[in-house]
Structure formats: structure tokens, C-alpha cells
Design an enzyme around this catalytic site. Structure first.
Site, PDB file in Angstrom:
ATOM      1  N   SER A 177      22.603 -10.861   6.387  1.00 46.78           N
ATOM      2  CA  SER A 177      22.250  -9.456   6.152  1.00 46.78           C
ATOM      3  C   SER A 177      22.941  -8.614   7.219  1.00 46.78           C
ATOM      4  O   SER A 177      23.649  -9.154   8.074  1.00 46.78           O
ATOM      5  CB  SER A 177      20.736  -9.291   6.203  1.00 46.78           C
ATOM      6  OG  SER A 177      20.256  -9.787   7.426  1.00 46.78           O
ATOM      7  N   GLU A 182      14.138 -12.863  -4.089  1.00 46.33           N
ATOM      8  CA  GLU A 182      13.789 -11.494  -4.474  1.00 46.33           C
ATOM      9  C   GLU A 182      14.922 -10.754  -5.175  1.00 46.33           C
ATOM     10  O   GLU A 182      14.688  -9.865  -5.982  1.00 46.33           O
ATOM     11  CB  GLU A 182      13.389 -10.665  -3.240  1.00 46.33           C
ATOM     12  CG  GLU A 182      12.084 -11.058  -2.606  1.00 46.33           C
ATOM     13  CD  GLU A 182      12.262 -12.069  -1.490  1.00 46.33           C
ATOM     14  OE1 GLU A 182      13.322 -12.758  -1.479  1.00 46.33           O
ATOM     15  OE2 GLU A 182      11.369 -12.191  -0.655  1.00 46.33           O
ATOM     16  N   LYS A 224      36.881 -18.313   9.950  1.00 40.77           N
ATOM     17  CA  LYS A 224      36.456 -19.267   8.921  1.00 40.77           C
ATOM     18  C   LYS A 224      36.114 -18.577   7.590  1.00 40.77           C
ATOM     19  O   LYS A 224      35.319 -17.628   7.557  1.00 40.77           O
ATOM     20  CB  LYS A 224      35.218 -20.027   9.423  1.00 40.77           C
ATOM     21  CG  LYS A 224      35.545 -20.978  10.560  1.00 40.77           C
ATOM     22  CD  LYS A 224      36.493 -22.041  10.051  1.00 40.77           C
ATOM     23  CE  LYS A 224      36.742 -23.158  11.008  1.00 40.77           C
ATOM     24  NZ  LYS A 224      37.843 -24.025  10.527  1.00 40.77           N
ATOM     25  N   CYS A 283       8.039  16.751  14.677  1.00 39.95           N
ATOM     26  CA  CYS A 283       6.816  16.364  13.968  1.00 39.95           C
ATOM     27  C   CYS A 283       5.720  15.959  14.961  1.00 39.95           C
ATOM     28  O   CYS A 283       5.189  16.826  15.637  1.00 39.95           O
ATOM     29  CB  CYS A 283       7.116  15.292  12.921  1.00 39.95           C
ATOM     30  SG  CYS A 283       5.957  15.412  11.542  1.00 39.95           S
ATOM     31  N   HIS A 332      11.280  17.692   9.870  1.00 39.85           N
ATOM     32  CA  HIS A 332      12.257  16.704  10.353  1.00 39.85           C
ATOM     33  C   HIS A 332      13.685  17.219  10.148  1.00 39.85           C
ATOM     34  O   HIS A 332      14.286  16.929   9.114  1.00 39.85           O
ATOM     35  CB  HIS A 332      12.091  15.389   9.587  1.00 39.85           C
ATOM     36  CG  HIS A 332      10.823  14.675   9.878  1.00 39.85           C
ATOM     37  ND1 HIS A 332      10.750  13.645  10.789  1.00 39.85           N
ATOM     38  CD2 HIS A 332       9.569  14.855   9.400  1.00 39.85           C
ATOM     39  CE1 HIS A 332       9.503  13.211  10.848  1.00 39.85           C
ATOM     40  NE2 HIS A 332       8.767  13.930  10.015  1.00 39.85           N
ATOM     41  N   GLU A 365      16.286  16.146  11.377  1.00 34.79           N
ATOM     42  CA  GLU A 365      17.253  15.036  11.416  1.00 34.79           C
ATOM     43  C   GLU A 365      17.674  14.553  10.029  1.00 34.79           C
ATOM     44  O   GLU A 365      18.741  13.973   9.880  1.00 34.79           O
ATOM     45  CB  GLU A 365      16.702  13.865  12.241  1.00 34.79           C
ATOM     46  CG  GLU A 365      15.548  13.069  11.626  1.00 34.79           C
ATOM     47  CD  GLU A 365      14.168  13.634  11.923  1.00 34.79           C
ATOM     48  OE1 GLU A 365      14.066  14.843  12.226  1.00 34.79           O
ATOM     49  OE2 GLU A 365      13.183  12.886  11.814  1.00 34.79           O
TER      50      GLU A 365
HETATM   51  N1  GLN Z   1       1.194  11.652  12.452  1.00 30.66           N
HETATM   52  C1  GLN Z   1       1.502  13.027  12.340  1.00 30.66           C
HETATM   53  C2  GLN Z   1       1.009  13.622  11.024  1.00 30.66           C
HETATM   54  O1  GLN Z   1       0.737  12.934  10.083  1.00 30.66           O
HETATM   55  C3  GLN Z   1       2.991  13.272  12.517  1.00 30.66           C
HETATM   56  C4  GLN Z   1       3.831  12.635  11.455  1.00 30.66           C
HETATM   57  C5  GLN Z   1       5.288  12.500  11.841  1.00 30.66           C
HETATM   58  O2  GLN Z   1       5.638  12.551  13.025  1.00 30.66           O
HETATM   59  N2  GLN Z   1       6.143  12.281  10.865  1.00 30.66           N
HETATM   60  O3  GLN Z   1       0.893  14.821  10.922  1.00 30.66           O
END
Ligand code: GLN
Length: 535
Positions: free
Chosen positions: A15, A152, A190, A384, A510, A512
Site C-alpha cells: 500500500s 475486501e 527487482k 475549528c 476549515h 484547509e
Molecule cells: N469538536 C469540535 C466540535 O464538534 C470541533 C470539531 C473540529 O475541530 N472539526 O465542534
């Protein structure tokens, strides 16, 4: 063009060969030749989605615009091709079985014995074709998770075997990734594991069209010829994938190896114009030749596995490229940070990023890191749970509510400055029930985030159950922590900032998940830009 062509990507030998990166690189090259492409991941585990998996098990859970909790490979897809994926781009065995069992209960198969072949395989085929049928892509690349030979994976391999046959010649291509190990003692590369892995595929009725060989050393023509001969592929279909410094180099290497041309030929598609990869090349050069370095402390509790924070790390790489600097990320285990050692641990860090997370474990270390950044005027980005920690910290140490907490961590606190969202109160199931996916956020024009985004209305992706408790808002604002972004429909606080501080930002969403090579995320870019001011 109306007829969608399909590319199936499998892996053998081990993997972690980088199927996701190869799939994303090929998609990038085809896209650069003018084709509309998407990539899909089939995951053989029985969880309905990876949302309920601990990051230690499977790395980060990636969230799409439409709120699906998916495999982290979808993050690579989006970062490479700069297009949104959807819930249809990640299929798991759990999802497939759930659908088949629901149909069985409804009576859709009345009178029939429900079996892996044809019922499960039919459902898999439907889910593969859905992207082509619904969105009319020219090419759909389907990556099959796991390794050929796993119990699987078998239904997936069988489904694509059938599909290849049904689609007819030149409408699908099978790419198989393997490893060519180097034996240092004898100084040899190999090919036997590759031969065995192709045999495994043949046993399942699949002759791969293209082989991508992962290797630490260059493969000479002799080795390529040998693989071609033993595995029934032509020489140009033996593609080398050599280890590189950054994953973003892979599309450039695949272009050199002509992976895109080989595939187009097999699909009987015109080559179109040569891919223009100037911007991409420039981006890679910037990553490889940084002018300066900034140090970011990533404070989290899953730091032993770098994949847990994949999108954050990639977003920082993108932001580094924009700012022509290397972002050196040092991970800190939040469980190991305390009041006594925080200074010694975070000394020398230019910025602090507190990561998302769930549950009580490691929370105090995150709160202490947030305090350290606030008190020492060190740029801070809280994502978050990282934002929630900065709110708890501010309540405890500035508002003097010593027991302030999130009701996720303490049910009995008198000061739940972070509290469960109203619509979450009745929710009992854990899977897929959080506030998920894209929501809009209106920015206060008089804020640092506005300077970063340069626009008032943004949308960002979410994954949480708890939120800033608006009952405390006035007190926070008076004491110097401002809410500068709100969801316009629900009035939820999305962003907090400390205007007095040099750069202290907490976001409930988020960012990111939205940073791509073509569109590096403004918040990360701005954060790194701030860190560079000291250099
Ligand atoms: N645990 C927190 C919530 O549910 C933050 C979640 C997170 O960081 N994605 O609000």
C-alpha cells in the site's frame, strides 16, 4: 463529446504507493490538454464514510462542498485539479452494502437471493458510472483503494472487470501501480513483485494496459523491456514513478514519461494541445527554491501520523510558495504541552497553529498554546477546535471565568462559552450528522480577515457540532476578542479575532479544505506573510 471514458487505477505489492497522486497527476495532465476530468476513490472498508474513523486509522477526513466526509485522497484531487468533488467521488463498501440492503428491505429484489455478484457489483458499477452520466465528464478516473489480492477489494476488481468489458474497447484503460524494490546488497532492482502482482490481476480476469512502477532508482530500458515482456504490455506502457522531493513534481514527471499520451492513445482520444504547465512549474520551483524559512508550530493530538493534518500541511506549502518561503512545520503533541514547558517547547516558533479535533484528550495543551500565542503577540491561527480553544482560553484568563469550557468537554461548567448547536441537541447518531460542508460567512470590513480575503461574503467548509455561545459575545467584545465573521442565516460566529494582537485569528470552519495549487487559500497566505515580517 458525450461518451465518458473511464480509467481504473489499482495498486499491487504494497500500500502507500501513491495511487492518489498518480491519479491526480494524470487528471491534471488530461485537464491541461483540454479534457474535463474528475477522480473518484473506491474504499474497500465497511465504514459508510471515514467520518467515524480516528485519524490514526486512516489519516485526515476530507470534507467536500456538499458536506460529504471522505477519504483524504479527495483532497489531493481537488488540490491538483482545482475542481470540487462531491459525495459521488468517494464510495465505500459500507455505502454500497447500505444501499443494497435498503433495496432488499424495500423489496426491490423480491424473489431473488441477494449476492455479491451481481447485486453488489452492479451497485459498484452504477456508482462508477454516475459521475460520467450525471456531469458528462470526458474522463472519469476511478482509484481503487487497497491492494490487489485483498479480500475486501475483490468485489471492486470484479466490478471493473465487468465494466471494462461492457464499455467496449478504447473506452476504458487499466492502470496498475507496483513497486520495484532495490536490493542494496546486490545493487539490483527487482521486478518479480511486479510480475506477481500482475499475475494476481490476471487471475481476476484483468490485463492491465499501463504499469506505473514506483522506484527509488531510475529504471533502465532493459528493466522496462523485461516488465513489458512478462506482463504483456508494450514498452511505452511501462511508466516509471521515481521518488521526488515534493508530490507536486509528479505531474511534471508523468508528462516526461508520457503517461497522458499513452492513456489518450489507448482511449482513442485526440492529443489536443501540449499541456501548458508553466504556472505549475513555477509553483514547483518556488517550493524547491525558497528564499526564506518561517517556523510554524502545529499543535494537535494526532501528530504522530502526519496524514492526520494533510490538508493543513498542504495549505501551508501552497502559502509558502506564494510567499517564496519554506514553511517549516514542527508538530507538537498537545498532551505534552503544559504551563511549565510551553515556553521552552514553542520558543523559536514564528507562528502557532492549533489544529481541529474532537474530545477531551489533549485539549488543555491546546488552550495553553493559545494563551502563549496571545500573551506573547505571536501570530495564531486556530482552526475549528483550535478556534474554540482560543475562545475558552480568553474566557478563562481574560474574562476570569476559571471554569469556562466547551460543553463538549465539560457538561457541568457554569460557563459554556462553546456550546452545542441548537439543531445538534436531538442528534444521537454519530455518522454524518455534524454541521458539514459549505456555509457562507459575512466578514466585518474592519478586520484582519477582510484584508486577507478582500471580499465581504465568503463560503467555507465546516465539520463541527459546537459553536461560539452568543450569550457571551458582548463580554468577549468588550474585553478585546471580536467576532468578525458570522453566518448570515443562523447568526453563528464563524471567526474571532483580537484586534490588539498582531495576528490572532480563530475560524470555526476549515479553510484547509479549499486551498489548491491554483488558488492558495488567502488565510494561510496571509498568515505566512505575517510570519515573514520578522525575517
Ligand atoms: N469538536 C469540535 C466540535 O464538534 C470541533 C470539531 C473540529 O475541530 N472539526 O465542534
Amino acid at each position: 463529446m458525450s461518451k465518458t471514458k473511464y480509467i481504473f487505477v489499482t495498486g499491487g505489492v504494497t500500500s502507500s504507493l501513491g495511487k492518489g497522486i498518480i491519479s491526480a497527476s494524470l487528471a491534471k495532465l488530461l485537464q491541461a490538454r483540454g479534457y474535463s476530468v474528475t477522480i473518484q476513490k473506491l474504499d474497500p472498508y465497511i465504514n459508510v464514510d471515514p467520518g467515524t474513523l480516528n485519524p490514526y486509522e486512516h489519516g485526515e477526513c476530507y470534507v467536500t462542498e456538499d458536506g460529504a466526509e471522505t477519504d483524504l485522497d479527495l483532497g489531493h484531487y481537488e488540490r491538483f485539479i482545482n475542481l470540487h468533488t462531491t459525495q459521488n467521488n468517494n464510495i465505500t463498501t459500507g455505502k454500497i452494502y447500505q444501499k443494497v440492503i435498503e433495496k432488499e428491505r424495500r423489496g426491490d429484489y423480491l424473489g431473488k437471493t441477494v449476492q455479491v455478484i451481481p447485486h453488489i457489483t452492479d451497485e459498484i458499477k452504477r456508482d462508477i458510472k454516475i459521475l460520467g452520466n450525471k456531469y458528462n465528464y470526458d474522463v472519469v478516473i476511478t482509484e481503487i483503494g487497497g491492494t490487489v489480492g485483498d479480500i475486501e477489494s475483490l468485489p471492486y476488481i470484479e466490478a471493473v472487470r465487468q465494466l471494462k468489458f461492457e464499455l467496449g474497447p478504447t473506452n476504458s484503460v487499466f492502470i496498475h501501480l507496483t513497486l520495484v524494490p532495490y536490493l542494496a546488497a546486490s545493487g539490483e532492482l527487482k521486478t518479480k513483485p511486479t510480475q506477481h502482482s500482475v499475475k494476481d490481476l490476471l487471475e481476476n480476469g484483468i490485463q492491465p494496459d499501463v504499469l506505473v512502477l514506483r522506484t527509488e532508482h531510475n529504471l533502465n530500458k532493459e528493466i522496462r523491456k523485461k516488465v513489458a515482456l512478462f506482463c504483456n504490455v508494450n514498452l511505452e506502457s511501462v511508466i516509471q514513478s521515481i521518488d521526488v522531493d515534493t508530490i507536486y513534481e509528479v505531474p511534471l514527471l508523468m508528462k516526461e514519461e508520457k503517461l497522458d499520451l499513452t492513456v489518450l492513445e489507448k482511449l482513442n482520444l485526440p492529443k489536443n494541445n501540449d499541456p501548458k504547465l508553466e504556472t505549475w512549474r513555477k509553483f514547483v520551483n518556488r517550493i524547491k527554491n525558497p528564499k526564506k524559512t518561517v517556523n510554524v508550530a502545529l499543535v494537535g493530538k494526532y501528530v504522530e501520523l502526519p496524514d492526520s493534518y494533510k490538508s493543513i500541511m498542504e495549505s501551508l506549502i501552497h502559502a509558502g510558495a506564494v510567499n517564496e518561503c519554506k514553511v517549516k512545520i514542527t508538530s507538537f503533541h498537545s498532551e505534552k504541552i503544559n504551563e511549565e514547558n510551553v515556553k521552552a517547547q514553542l520558543e523559536g516558533m514564528d507562528g502557532v497553529l492549533v489544529a481541529p479535533g474532537f474530545g477531551q484528550r489533549g485539549i488543555e495543551g491546546k488552550i495553553i498554546a493559545a494563551k502563549y500565542a496571545r500573551e506573547n503577540n505571536i501570530p495564531y491561527l486556530g482552526i475549528c477546535l483550535g478556534m474554540q480553544c482560543s475562545v475558552i482560553e480568553f474566557a478563562r484568563n481574560v474574562l476570569n471565568y476559571k471554569d469556562a469550557d466547551s460543553s463538549e468537554m465539560s457538561r457541568t461548567t457554569k460557563h459554556p462559552v462553546i456550546d452545542i448547536m441548537e439543531e445538534q441537541k436531538e442528534v444521537t447518531d454519530k455518522g454524518g450528522t455534524m454541521r458539514l460542508g459549505a456555509y457562507s460567512c459575512k466578514l466585518n470590513k474592519d478586520s484582519k480577515v477582510y484584508l486577507a480575503y478582500k471580499t465581504e461574503l465568503i463560503t467555507e467548509r465546516h465539520r463541527h457540532r459546537y459553536e461560539f455561545n452568543n450569550e457571551y459575545l458582548e463580554e468577549f467584545e468588550k474585553a478585546g476578542m471580536k467576532a468578525v465573521g458570522f453566518n448570515p442565516d443562523a447568526n453563528l460566529v464563524e471567526i474571532v479575532e483580537i484586534p490588539e494582537h498582531r495576528w490572532y485569528i480563530g475560524v470555526q470552519f476549515h479553510p484547509e479544505y479549499k486551498s489548491t495549487v491554483v488558488n492558495p487559500h488567502p488565510l494561510f497566505v496571509n498568515f505566512v506573510k505575517e510570519l515573514l515580517k520578522d525575517k
